[in-house]
Enzyme design. Structure first.
Site, short mmCIF file in Angstrom:
data_model
loop_
_atom_site.label_atom_id
_atom_site.label_comp_id
_atom_site.label_asym_id
_atom_site.label_seq_id
_atom_site.Cartn_x
_atom_site.Cartn_y
_atom_site.Cartn_z
N GLN A 47 9.15 -1.90 10.59
CA GLN A 47 8.37 -1.39 11.74
C GLN A 47 9.32 -0.69 12.73
O GLN A 47 10.31 -0.12 12.29
CB GLN A 47 7.57 -2.51 12.41
N GLY B 57 6.20 -0.41 4.65
CA GLY B 57 6.14 0.46 3.47
C GLY B 57 7.34 1.39 3.54
O GLY B 57 7.34 2.32 4.32
N HIS B 58 8.36 1.08 2.77
CA HIS B 58 9.57 1.91 2.79
C HIS B 58 9.63 2.74 1.52
O HIS B 58 9.64 2.21 0.41
CB HIS B 58 10.81 1.02 2.93
N LYS C 216 12.95 5.07 7.44
CA LYS C 216 14.07 4.13 7.31
C LYS C 216 14.44 3.92 5.85
O LYS C 216 15.61 3.76 5.52
CB LYS C 216 13.70 2.76 7.93
N ASP D 245 7.43 3.84 10.24
CA ASP D 245 7.26 5.02 9.39
C ASP D 245 8.22 6.16 9.75
O ASP D 245 7.90 7.33 9.57
CB ASP D 245 5.81 5.57 9.45
P1 IMP Z 1 0.28 -5.87 11.37
O1 IMP Z 1 1.77 -5.82 11.35
O2 IMP Z 1 -0.34 -5.69 10.02
O3 IMP Z 1 -0.25 -7.05 12.12
O4 IMP Z 1 -0.22 -4.59 12.21
C1 IMP Z 1 0.01 -4.46 13.62
C2 IMP Z 1 0.31 -3.02 14.00
O5 IMP Z 1 1.56 -2.63 13.44
C3 IMP Z 1 -0.70 -2.01 13.46
O6 IMP Z 1 -0.81 -0.94 14.39
C4 IMP Z 1 -0.06 -1.50 12.18
O7 IMP Z 1 -0.51 -0.20 11.85
C5 IMP Z 1 1.39 -1.48 12.63
N1 IMP Z 1 2.34 -1.60 11.50
C6 IMP Z 1 2.67 -2.73 10.83
N2 IMP Z 1 3.60 -2.44 9.89
C7 IMP Z 1 3.86 -1.14 9.99
C8 IMP Z 1 4.76 -0.27 9.30
O8 IMP Z 1 5.54 -0.65 8.42
N3 IMP Z 1 4.73 1.04 9.68
C9 IMP Z 1 3.93 1.49 10.69
N4 IMP Z 1 3.09 0.71 11.34
C10 IMP Z 1 3.05 -0.60 11.01
#
Ligand code: IMP
Length: 442
Positions: free
Chosen positions: A226, A42-43, A18, A15
């Site tokens: 991420q 989520g971009h 990017k 977040d």
């Molecule tokens: P998962 O990727 O859904 O398995 O989530 C694992 C961890 O990564 C959690 O803390 C999510 O909130 C975090 N996370 C996954 N994708 C994003 C992203 O695009 N932005 C911020 N946090 C993310």
């Protein structure tokens, strides 16, 4: 821009903004590649006063003429990709013939989503706080060598032959381990088969396509999802995502040599946020944290969850610079710090026994008890919002950026002062800054 490729990675917990940076630069690239994660990302991109939320499709899609690739290291839920393409089309973005999906990417099935929810539920207060998209269970199946790969989308009979037994196994796990409702497999198959028919024409090997771009002198932009502190190996394990978010993974994911990747631009917010559980040493659980959340509109693009907010953590940032080989940084949302009388930055960590630590610990139990050592800096009296020239930044803001540079060890070459594309400046005279200036201003 010269024909150099460029790598963009998140330097914090995701977040970081990017999407805006990729969008800003992508018109100068022939191709934009997503190489990790799935629709957990989520971009957000704002273009011509419109807002686009992208999850699977590379942010370059907004620019006509840029080809978009989803590489083998991604996990792709077929229905999510189809819905995203449909939504983009309805918003006037042309997607036909512009997206290629690696036949080696791993598929997320509806049962992966159900397992993600059930496992999180079973962890109780120790839950990771995943996005609930089935990311972890899909990567687990990939590592267990029983995952489904995207090439099956082209053959509905083999797709069914592989998907049904795997989903039956998932259903047994859901029932016996978690006492959860099994997924309706016929409805699930219907969903997957319908999406497969739409996605089959997109299948194409990514590595050879990228080599063709490079042979033609065309630069490629790699869009990491991420951030380094969510990386499976180097993040705050186990509170991480299940893919590698580091630049090096792009080579493995695309099936290209590391020389093809180009310099690494790390994107970092002027403060820090994270969603989900896990250590966050500079977190603010008070009115200041609330102020950052309100001013920065810190609510997730994918899940809508309020993000945890805190001061910029220079220890975590330097760690990210080192493990990801970040060459320069884009600082986003500087304007969110407008109006604060003083600002703080974490410059080391203190352990309960009084000793200090200047890097991110491997052990999450240690990470959970460290206290940040904060250095205070003056805020600025005039706003930075929408400022686009370095010389128009208030002196204190310039000092703040210099302080960050000194602490993290690489230059800040881009500063973003608002969500719109124009609200951006390139700083300094490094080679990368000059190249980026050419792209953004040209
Ligand atoms: P998962 O990727 O859904 O398995 O989530 C694992 C961890 O990564 C959690 O803390 C999510 O909130 C975090 N996370 C996954 N994708 C994003 C992203 O695009 N932005 C911020 N946090 C993310």
């Amino acid at each position: 821009m010269s024909a150099d490729s460029l790598m963009i990675v998140g330097g914090q917990w995701g977040d970081e903004g990017k999407g805006k940076v990729v969008d800003l630069l992508s018109a100068a690239f022939a191709a934009v590649v997503r190489y990790n994660g799935g629709h957990n990302a989520g971009h957000t991109v704002r273009y011509a006063d419109r807002r686009f939320a992208l999850h699977l499709v590379p942010s370059g899609i907004i620019h006509e003429g840029v080809r978009c690739y989803l590489a083998s290291g991604m996990v792709v839920e077929p229905t999510a990709l189809v819905s995203e393409m449909d939504r983009l089309s309805s918003e006037g973005v042309s997607v036909e013939g512009r997206i290629a999906l690696s036949p080696r990417a791993t598929l997320i099935l509806p049962t992966h989503r159900a397992l993600d929810g059930a496992r999180e539920g079973a962890r109780g207060s120790a839950k990771i706080g995943t996005t609930g998209r089935g990311i972890g269970p899909a990567y687990q199946d990939k590592a267990q060598r029983r995952g489904l790969r995207a090439y099956l989308l082209a053959d509905p009979i083999r797709l069914r032959e592989h998907a049904l037994p795997l989903m039956e196994e998932h259903n047994r796990e859901l029932k016996t381990l978690f006492g959860a409702e099994p997924v309706d497999l016929e409805a699930a198959m219907q969903e997957i088969t319908t999406a497969a028919a739409r996605l089959a024409p997109l299948l194409d090997e990514v590595g050879p396509a990228l080599r063709r771009h490079r042979a033609a002198g065309e630069p490629v932009l790699f869009e990491g999802a991420q951030g380094v502190l969510l990386d499976l190996a180097w993040g705050t394990y186990p509170y991480v995502t299940s893919s590698s978010c580091l630049p090096g993974f792009a080579a493995a994911s695309c099936g290209v040599g590391p020389r093809l990747l180009g310099p690494v631009l790390g994107v970092m917010k002027a403060y820090a946020t994270r969603v989900g559980g896990g250590p966050f040493p500079s977190e603010l659980d008070d009115a200041t944290g609330e102020q950052l959340r309100e001013r920065g509109a810190e609510f997730g693009t994918t899940t809508g969850r309020p993000r945890r907010c805190g001061w910029f953590d220079a220890v975590a940032a330097r760690y990210a610079v080192e493990v990801a080989g970040i060459d320069a940084v884009a600082v986003t949302k500087l304007d969110v710090l407008d109006g604060f009388e003083t600002l703080k930055v974490a410059t080391s960590y203190r352990l309960p026994d009084g000793s200090t630590l200047d890097t991110f610990p491997a052990d999450p139990e240690v990470a959970a008890v460290i206290e940040p050592v904060l250095e205070e800096l003056p805020g600025w009296s005039s706003p930075t919002e929408s400022v686009v020239r370095e010389e128009e930044l208030p002196l204190e803001a310039e000092d703040y950026l210099r302080f960050l540079e000194a602490k993290i060890g690489v230059p800040v070459v881009i500063v973003s002062t608002g969500p719109r594309r124009e609200e951006t400046m390139v700083r300094g005279d490094s080679d990368l800054a000059q190249q980026l200036r050419g792209v953004i201003e040209g």
